[in-house]
Motif scaffolding. Structure first.
Motif, mmCIF file in Angstrom:
data_model
loop_
_atom_site.group_PDB
_atom_site.id
_atom_site.type_symbol
_atom_site.label_atom_id
_atom_site.label_comp_id
_atom_site.label_asym_id
_atom_site.label_seq_id
_atom_site.Cartn_x
_atom_site.Cartn_y
_atom_site.Cartn_z
ATOM 1 N N ALA A 133 29.645 -13.478 10.223
ATOM 2 C CA ALA A 133 29.440 -12.054 10.476
ATOM 3 C C ALA A 133 30.816 -11.407 10.612
ATOM 4 O O ALA A 133 31.447 -11.490 11.658
ATOM 5 C CB ALA A 133 28.615 -11.852 11.745
ATOM 6 N N VAL A 134 31.264 -10.773 9.529
ATOM 7 C CA VAL A 134 32.604 -10.189 9.487
ATOM 8 C C VAL A 134 32.504 -8.680 9.675
ATOM 9 O O VAL A 134 31.846 -7.991 8.887
ATOM 10 C CB VAL A 134 33.300 -10.528 8.148
ATOM 11 C CG1 VAL A 134 34.692 -9.920 8.104
ATOM 12 C CG2 VAL A 134 33.345 -12.030 7.938
ATOM 13 N N THR B 296 27.517 -7.633 3.476
ATOM 14 C CA THR B 296 27.278 -8.932 2.853
ATOM 15 C C THR B 296 25.810 -9.020 2.474
ATOM 16 O O THR B 296 24.946 -8.524 3.185
ATOM 17 C CB THR B 296 27.606 -10.069 3.850
ATOM 18 O OG1 THR B 296 28.927 -9.875 4.346
ATOM 19 C CG2 THR B 296 27.503 -11.423 3.199
ATOM 20 N N GLU B 297 25.540 -9.677 1.358
ATOM 21 C CA GLU B 297 24.163 -9.912 0.950
ATOM 22 C C GLU B 297 23.792 -11.345 1.304
ATOM 23 O O GLU B 297 24.523 -12.277 0.994
ATOM 24 C CB GLU B 297 24.032 -9.686 -0.556
ATOM 25 C CG GLU B 297 22.612 -9.525 -1.013
ATOM 26 C CD GLU B 297 22.548 -9.072 -2.457
ATOM 27 O OE1 GLU B 297 22.368 -9.955 -3.327
ATOM 28 O OE2 GLU B 297 22.677 -7.862 -2.701
ATOM 29 N N ARG C 254 25.357 -5.499 7.626
ATOM 30 C CA ARG C 254 26.552 -4.784 8.059
ATOM 31 C C ARG C 254 26.838 -5.202 9.487
ATOM 32 O O ARG C 254 25.914 -5.331 10.295
ATOM 33 C CB ARG C 254 26.336 -3.280 7.966
ATOM 34 C CG ARG C 254 26.213 -2.804 6.537
ATOM 35 C CD ARG C 254 26.098 -1.290 6.464
ATOM 36 N NE ARG C 254 25.853 -0.873 5.113
ATOM 37 C CZ ARG C 254 24.651 -0.642 4.602
ATOM 38 N NH1 ARG C 254 23.585 -0.776 5.356
ATOM 39 N NH2 ARG C 254 24.502 -0.279 3.351
ATOM 40 N N VAL C 255 28.108 -5.380 9.794
ATOM 41 C CA VAL C 255 28.504 -5.897 11.107
ATOM 42 C C VAL C 255 29.490 -4.937 11.764
ATOM 43 O O VAL C 255 30.398 -4.423 11.113
ATOM 44 C CB VAL C 255 29.167 -7.293 10.965
ATOM 45 C CG1 VAL C 255 29.541 -7.853 12.322
ATOM 46 C CG2 VAL C 255 28.259 -8.251 10.200
ATOM 47 N N ALA C 256 29.296 -4.730 13.059
ATOM 48 C CA ALA C 256 30.232 -3.917 13.839
ATOM 49 C C ALA C 256 30.484 -4.623 15.173
ATOM 50 O O ALA C 256 29.624 -5.337 15.676
ATOM 51 C CB ALA C 256 29.664 -2.525 14.088
#
Length: 152
Positions: free
Chosen positions: A74-75, A80-81, A97-99
């Motif tokens: 998880a960047v 990412t798919e 999507r990562v936050a």
């Protein structure tokens, strides 16, 4: 400090607490009712929160995900798919999507998982149709030549 000032400060504290409770309630409602799956991971990659929409994506109750290792990198800031396996049936294709966030006073990551399974199926079907059309165009001159040689 005068009694009147103390009362004003207490009223202000009460008002701010009410606003905080209201904001927290709105936030919980938004996350709970989101159509996208939302996960919160601790700094070791373990799931500490899963909203109800994750049930559709993973095929299991959100509560059963708590404590599990997410198993994918998880960047933060990247989309990412992923193919998410389900216990029974075809995997779901999701855009993740990562936050960065904070969870219970610790660093964490919040993941938004948007199901793109249907879109991917449509894209694959369109690509097959394009490939077929291109093969017809590529062989059309041969078909025309055969008809010309036979005089038809």
């Amino acid at each position: 400090m005068a009694l009147e000032e103390i009362e004003q400060l207490q009223q202000e504290i009460t008002r701010l607490n009410e606003e905080l409770v209201s904001a927290k309630s709105r936030f919980k409602s938004i996350v709970k009712n989101s159509a996208d799956g939302i996960l919160v991971l601790d700094d070791r990659g373990h799931i500490v929160y899963a909203n109800p929409a994750t049930h559709t994506l993973f095929g299991v109750a959100p509560e059963s995900l708590i404590g599990l290792d997410f198993g994918y990198p998880a960047v933060c800031g990247e989309t990412t798919e992923l193919d998410l396996p389900k216990p029974h049936g075809q995997p779901n294709v999701v855009e993740m999507r990562v936050a960065d966030t904070e969870w219970e006073g610790n660093h964490a990551s919040i993941l938004s998982l948007h199901d793109v399974t249907q879109r991917k199926k449509v894209e694959e079907a369109l690509q097959k149709e394009r490939d077929f059309a291109e093969s017809l165009v590529a062989t059309a001159h041969v078909i025309i030549a055969v008809f010309d040689v036979n005089g038809n």
